[in-house]
Design an enzyme around this catalytic site. Structure first.
Site: not given
Lengths: 198, 219
Positions: A103, A106-108
């Site tokens: 991702c 962000c850090s999905c």
């Protein structure tokens, strides 16, 4: 807050304590509720869930087919659902194709099956490089792929979450579902490693 | 917005190390910040897209300095202050008191939670419109430039790819983050060749990314 003072920063542990103190004092959160929330992600939600999904797919051809066609539904059948799992797509590795998930914005990450993302997944180096030089980065992370394998990078930029179905390692024909699940790693389900027979 | 968060393709970050023994929360405050970050959306009357935009709005130094949970903490504070649940400076004042440096708490401010219509829980929505694109269609990512929230990373802008799959429709983060309506849309996974994104010397690879219908145009 956007505080650009870089020399007199308060330690984040103290700011966290301050925020909790302000919110509990106003009756907006209860410390026990925070504890419960945290404990859920420490003990109940993690890659052991995804490992069960993978092991079942390896041993049950009908389930594998269902999982690839309707990831969310097949995963829910095993009892895994919740935040960051509204729509889960399972992508399968083969001799010809290697899938890896990132991702960049962000850090999905698919929480119901993998828990919270590890530090390397949130690292700017991972987020920046996986879309641009995936082979080099995978190699630096310990996974060397043959030149004739197609590398497929999935940037989870909307609300779909991706889970990699790794290849079942050779020499595991006589293992049962639980033994297979014990071999499956988080890193293999993100696509930065392969599963080894142990 | 073109912020520090839009990291796809940036260079200079070094390599990635995997710590096989990493705990879920390395420090106690990580878990507390995570939990309060998750709860801050409800407490501030905002939403997940506003939270993501809150992360993007952090100063780049603050975005990076205390890592992932550091930005969750800072973002929770941003949303709670924006909505008037906490006063500006309230967290800092309380932290200084906790460190033995007596300061007065700032006075409470008036609550100012956003007022807007929600179409239900989560982000997925059912819509009646026919999808504008089908798998196999060639599409170009529009050259969208906004100071607000978007889920189209910069590295895709203006690039041409092929629709791989239609995904469930979802509310549009670009407007939902700003409480300007959900505008649910079709979402597509679009495939790009690495050479289209990074030039003829790029490593051979395929990039698949999920894009909202209004990010795309036919070629």
């Amino acid at each position: 807050m956007a505080d650009t003072n870089t020399t007199d920063r308060l330690p984040p542990a103290v700011r966290t304590e301050a925020l909790e103190s302000l919110l509990t004092e106003r009756g907006l959160v209860k410390s026990e509720v925070l504890d419960g929330f945290i404990n859920r992600f420490v003990n109940d939600v993690g890659p052991m869930n995804g490992a069960k999904v993978v092991a079942k797919a390896w041993t049950d051809p009908d389930y594998r087919q269902h999982l690839l066609a309707d990831g969310t539904g097949a995963i829910k059948e095993l009892g895994f659902a919740g935040p960051q799992g509204e729509h889960i797509v399972v992508v399968e590795n083969s001799d010809d194709v290697h899938n890896v998930v990132v991702c960049t914005l962000c850090s999905c990450y698919p929480w119901p099956v993998l828990g919270l993302p590890p530090e390397w997944y949130k690292d700017p180096a991972y987020r920046s490089r996986m879309v641009r030089e995936p082979r080099t980065l995978l190699s630096e992370m310990g996974l060397d792929l043959d030149d004739d394998v197609e590398v497929r990078v999935w940037d989870s930029s909307a609300e779909n979450r991706y889970l990699v179905l790794p290849q079942r390692p050779e020499g595991t024909d006589d293992l049962g579902e639980d033994e297979l699940a014990a071999l499956v790693t988080r890193d293999a389900m993100v696509g930065v490693a392969k599963v080894s027979a142990g | 917005m073109d912020g520090i968060h839009d990291m796809g393709g940036m260079q200079g970050w070094g390599t990635v190390a995997i710590d096989p023994d990493e705990p879920v929360f390395r420090e106690r405050w990580h878990g507390r910040a995570f939990a309060m970050g998750a709860m801050s959306m409800g407490l501030s009357g905002t939403n997940l897209d506003a939270f993501r935009h809150g992360l993007e709005r952090l100063h780049p130094y603050d975005y990076l300095a205390d890592g992932y949970y550091g930005r969750w903490l800072a973002c929770a504070e941003t949303l709670l202050v924006d909505s008037g649940v906490l006063s500006p400076g309230a967290v800092e004042a309380r932290a200084r008191n906790l460190m033995g440096e007596p300061v007065d708490d700032p006075a409470d401010v008036e609550e100012n939670k956003p007022v807007y219509e929600r179409g239900g829980a989560g982000s997925l929505r059912e819509i009646d419109d026919e999808p504008a694109f089908s798998p196999g269609d060639r599409v170009r990512a529009k050259d969208i430039r906004t100071g607000g929230h978007t889920r189209m990373p910069g590295y895709i802008r203006g690039r041409t790819g092929t629709v791989h799959a239609l995904r469930p429709a979802a509310l549009l983060p670009d407007t939902n983050a700003h409480f300007e309506g959900e505008n649910p849309q079709h979402v597509y996974t679009v495939e790009f060749d690495s050479a289209e994104l990074w030039g003829p010397d790029a490593e051979a690879a395929t990039l698949r990314i999920d894009l909202f219908e209004s990010y795309l145009e036919a070629t």
